[in-house]
Write a protein that holds these residues in place. Structure first.
Motif, short mmCIF file in Angstrom:
data_model
loop_
_atom_site.label_atom_id
_atom_site.label_comp_id
_atom_site.label_asym_id
_atom_site.label_seq_id
_atom_site.Cartn_x
_atom_site.Cartn_y
_atom_site.Cartn_z
N ILE A 393 47.43 78.71 14.90
CA ILE A 393 48.84 78.50 15.24
C ILE A 393 49.60 78.05 14.00
CG2 ILE A 393 48.42 76.12 15.95
CD1 ILE A 393 50.95 78.65 17.44
N GLN A 394 48.92 77.39 13.07
CA GLN A 394 49.58 76.97 11.84
C GLN A 394 49.99 78.18 11.01
OE1 GLN A 394 50.50 73.89 11.06
NE2 GLN A 394 51.47 74.65 9.18
N THR A 395 49.12 79.20 10.94
CA THR A 395 49.47 80.43 10.23
C THR A 395 50.68 81.09 10.87
OG1 THR A 395 47.17 80.79 9.53
CG2 THR A 395 48.63 82.70 9.53
N ALA A 396 50.66 81.19 12.20
CA ALA A 396 51.80 81.80 12.89
C ALA A 396 53.07 81.01 12.63
CB ALA A 396 51.51 81.88 14.39
N ARG A 397 52.97 79.71 12.63
CA ARG A 397 54.16 78.88 12.40
C ARG A 397 54.72 79.10 11.01
NH1 ARG A 397 54.64 72.35 13.51
NH2 ARG A 397 56.12 71.88 11.84
N GLU A 398 53.84 79.17 10.01
CA GLU A 398 54.31 79.37 8.64
C GLU A 398 54.97 80.73 8.47
OE1 GLU A 398 50.86 78.77 6.29
OE2 GLU A 398 50.82 76.59 6.55
N VAL A 399 54.39 81.75 9.09
CA VAL A 399 54.97 83.09 8.96
C VAL A 399 56.31 83.17 9.68
CG1 VAL A 399 54.64 85.53 9.47
CG2 VAL A 399 52.70 84.16 8.69
N VAL A 400 56.41 82.60 10.86
CA VAL A 400 57.69 82.59 11.58
C VAL A 400 58.75 81.87 10.76
CG1 VAL A 400 58.88 81.66 13.60
CG2 VAL A 400 56.70 82.83 13.88
N GLU A 401 58.38 80.75 10.18
CA GLU A 401 59.33 80.02 9.36
C GLU A 401 59.80 80.87 8.18
OE1 GLU A 401 59.57 75.75 6.94
OE2 GLU A 401 57.85 76.23 8.24
N LEU A 402 58.86 81.60 7.57
CA LEU A 402 59.21 82.49 6.46
C LEU A 402 60.16 83.60 6.92
CD1 LEU A 402 58.48 82.86 3.42
CD2 LEU A 402 56.70 84.45 4.18
N MET A 403 59.89 84.17 8.07
CA MET A 403 60.73 85.25 8.59
C MET A 403 62.12 84.74 8.93
SD MET A 403 57.85 87.04 11.04
CE MET A 403 58.77 88.51 11.48
N TYR A 438 59.70 88.16 19.58
CA TYR A 438 58.45 88.58 20.23
C TYR A 438 57.36 87.53 20.03
CZ TYR A 438 54.67 91.84 21.51
OH TYR A 438 53.59 92.46 22.10
N ILE A 439 57.23 87.05 18.80
CA ILE A 439 56.24 86.01 18.52
C ILE A 439 56.54 84.75 19.32
CG2 ILE A 439 55.29 84.52 16.72
CD1 ILE A 439 55.93 86.79 14.71
N PHE A 440 57.80 84.38 19.37
CA PHE A 440 58.18 83.16 20.08
C PHE A 440 57.91 83.29 21.58
CE2 PHE A 440 61.06 79.96 21.84
CZ PHE A 440 60.74 78.88 21.03
N CYS A 441 58.11 84.50 22.13
CA CYS A 441 57.83 84.71 23.54
C CYS A 441 56.35 84.44 23.85
CB CYS A 441 58.18 86.13 23.96
SG CYS A 441 59.94 86.50 23.96
N PHE A 442 55.46 84.84 22.94
CA PHE A 442 54.04 84.66 23.17
C PHE A 442 53.58 83.23 22.89
CE2 PHE A 442 53.54 89.12 23.65
CZ PHE A 442 52.27 89.35 24.15
N LYS A 443 54.13 82.60 21.88
CA LYS A 443 53.56 81.37 21.36
C LYS A 443 54.48 80.15 21.48
CE LYS A 443 50.55 83.64 17.96
NZ LYS A 443 49.26 83.06 18.39
N HIS A 444 55.55 80.23 22.25
CA HIS A 444 56.49 79.11 22.27
C HIS A 444 55.84 77.84 22.78
CE1 HIS A 444 57.28 79.30 26.68
NE2 HIS A 444 57.01 80.58 26.52
N ASN A 445 54.94 77.96 23.76
CA ASN A 445 54.26 76.76 24.24
C ASN A 445 53.35 76.16 23.18
OD1 ASN A 445 55.41 76.65 26.83
ND2 ASN A 445 53.97 78.18 27.61
N ASP A 446 52.63 77.04 22.44
CA ASP A 446 51.76 76.55 21.37
C ASP A 446 52.57 75.87 20.28
OD1 ASP A 446 49.59 77.61 22.73
OD2 ASP A 446 49.73 79.54 21.69
#
Length: 607
Positions: A393-403, A438-446
């Motif tokens: 989830i940390q990787t996903a968070r960093e990539v979303v922040e970059l995007m 799309y990412i946020f829809c899948f991972k917003h709870n995480d």
């Protein structure tokens, strides 16, 4: 004449059984093969009968094995004479059935071929072509009365003899590595061939890479290129019908809840195995399934040695597959399954997944790249981050922040321009926004369960993105927009309902006032997510443990929105809004369908 008289005398003085007499005649039709070849070369008529007998013996599958072995050994002793003048003789030897008549004939044949290609380069390509053609077994040669296991064992033994000879040729003749890949490409099975043909040929070309490592990248290119031909002809809808999936239901927003447990899909309907059912109904999809299975097996066997990951070998193989991905997979239209090769190999170590994301990110942010490729890269990032279970989830968070930083920088850069929703000019921006949603829809709870998760989510400033004049909620796919709006409203991060309602009003049809009427249906960002559910039954066992499905209930989408949502909308004239709506409808109506036309996720239903 003397030979016939001599044989007659032998027959009178030494009576023999008929079969022994035949054997004696066959082994006595020449005394010195060197003389026979010289006489044939000098066009002496006396040698024609014996030379023709030699050709008939080699072409007859019922010829005595001992005689054939003697001929091959004798010809090997005068191998330097077998130039192009004897191409008919050499051609018959290449065509003969040599793998099912005992180890002595196999050894004699292999020795003859090795000496032939080392002495005469003109025979190298025909020999390689002959051996590559044997990568697909002749089913008529298998014993019908034997069991399937016996037939499979016999076929594997034959393939091992072929690869043994090919390996020896590649070591003796360096030119082999240069010409063999082109031969493999020319002999690759046509699309309408059976599943077993593709399975055998793919297995054998992958074995070739073990003793021709310098040609591995070329062979992988060849294999993936042909897999893509099968993939684009095997639609997700057709496979779903055969596998008994109900993806064609009428529920609009099935992208998030359509994914039934993949473990139950192959077991639906009939007792017939799912892979057999697919091979019969959709042979090309069945062939792709076999090739994907062999590819996954090859990757695992090469990267894991004695159960441990060999990092150096894995890195080399990853780089080669990334090169194949960049050359063939990435630009290919309407893919369903081949791209999963990258999702699988990246699961071996987090550094590989990070490298793949970095590769995609460089494509997204490359201003010199074509717009359509930047959009595809953004779609890959969004789908990869949501579906790869092994990503932290940390990787996903960093990539979303970059995007999101890129999105805000994009808005800052063009803030002084006359902005309006314009898919033709801002397509990469909209693709990036859609991937973030799309990412946020899948991972917003995480995301929100992490420490300081809500504070981090607020720092993304989704409200500025959704209320910008580029209006991404208007262009992104409706189901992504509605699901994101519900999740953002639940966590008090952005309020999108009023914007969505206003966008819906702009999509109402109007009467055309001129003869050149423009289509007024609002065009959405037609994109698809590259890692939608994997449907091939045989190879899905490699993907299922790595694949994340959508879990959990969505926030209610029909709740009445708070009146205070209007406070989050930018102040703008209604006249400017109407003008912007008119202009975008005109621009999108005139644009081709529209910038990104690679396909549509099966979970989305479009009007």
């Amino acid at each position: 004449i003397e030979l016939v008289l001599h044989q007659g005398c032998c027959r009178r003085n030494h009576p023999m059984k008929p079969e022994m007499a035949t054997s004696k005649i066959q082994t006595s039709f020449y005394s010195d093969i060197t003389v026979l070849l010289k006489q044939h070369r000098d066009m002496k008529e006396a040698s024609d009968n014996m030379y023709d007998t030699l050709l008939r013996t080699l072409s007859d599958s019922d010829s005595e094995v001992g005689l054939v072995i003697k001929i091959l050994k004798d010809l090997e002793q005068c191998i330097s004479m077998l130039n192009k003048d004897y191409h008919t003789l050499v051609g018959l030897i290449m065509k003969m059935k040599w793998m099912n008549k005992g180890p002595e004939l196999i050894s004699a044949y292999q020795s003859f071929i090795l000496n032939l290609v080392s002495a005469h380069m003109c025979y190298l390509k025909p020999c390689l072509r002959m051996l590559a053609a044997l990568f697909i077994a002749d089913e008529t040669n298998l014993e019908v009365s034997g069991s399937l296991d016996e037939a499979r064992k016999k076929r594997e033994d034959e393939f091992s003899h072929i690869h043994s000879l090919l390996k020896s040729i590649s070591q003796i003749v360096p030119m082999t590595n240069v010409v063999f890949v082109q031969i493999l490409e020319n002999l690759f099975p046509y699309l309408n061939r059976s599943v077993s043909h593709f399975e055998q040929y793919t297995h054998n070309i992958l074995v070739v890479t073990t003793y021709m490592p310098a040609q591995r990248l070329d062979i992988l290119n060849l294999m993936v290129k042909n897999m893509l031909k099968l993939d684009v002809r095997s639609s997700r809808r057709d496979i779903s019908v055969v596998m008994g999936s109900d993806e064609d239901n009428d529920t609009e927003d099935t992208i998030f809840d359509m994914e039934e447990d993949l473990e139950t899909k192959p077991q639906t309907s009939k007792q017939e195995p799912a892979e057999d059912r697919l091979a019969v109904a959709l042979p090309q999809a069945g062939s792709l399934d076999c090739m994907m299975t062999l590819t996954f097996q090859y990757i695992k066997e090469h990267c894991y040695i004695d159960g441990k990951l060999d990092w150096d070998v894995t890195k080399r193989l990853y780089r080669e597959f990334l090169s194949v991905f960049d050359k063939y997979i990435f630009p290919t239209h309407a893919l369903c399954h081949v791209q999963y090769i990258m999702l699988y190999i990246c699961s071996f170590k987090e550094a590989l997944a990070d490298g793949f994301i970095d590769y995609l990110w460089k494509k997204v942010t490359d201003p010199t790249a074509q717009s359509v490729y930047r959009q595809v890269a953004a779609c890959y990032i969004g789908s990869f981050l949501t579906r790869a279970k092994y990503l932290s989830i940390q990787t996903a968070r960093e990539v979303v922040e970059l995007m999101v930083k890129w999105i805000h920088a994009y808005l800052d850069q063009i803030c002084d321009q006359g902005l309006r929703a314009d898919l033709a000019h801002h397509a990469p921006f909209y693709s990036m926004c859609q991937s973030v949603f799309y990412i946020f829809c899948f991972k917003h709870n995480d995301f929100l369960e992490m420490k300081t998760g809500h504070k981090w989510a607020e720092s993304l400033n989704f409200q500025r993105i959704v209320t910008s004049k580029l209006n991404p909620l208007r262009v992104c796919l409706p189901i992504v927009v509605s699901t994101f709006a519900s999740a953002a409203r639940l966590h008090q991060l952005a309020f999108c309902d009023t914007i969505i309602e206003r966008n819906n009003r702009y999509c109402l049809p109007v009467a055309a006032t001129t003869s050149t009427a423009i289509v007024t249906n609002q065009k959405q960002l037609e994109s698809y997510f590259l890692f939608d559910p994997y449907l091939l039954p045989r190879s899905c066992s490699y993907i299922r443990p790595l694949y994340r499905e959508f879990r959990g209930s969505l926030p209610g989408e029909n709740d009445n929105s708070d009146e205070d949502e209007d406070d989050f909308l930018p102040s703008e004239d209604e006249e400017d809004i109407n003008q912007s709506a008119c202009e975008i409808a005109m621009s999108l109506g005139k644009s081709p369908v529209d910038v990104l036309q690679y396909g549509i996720s099966p979970g989305f239903k479009h009007g």
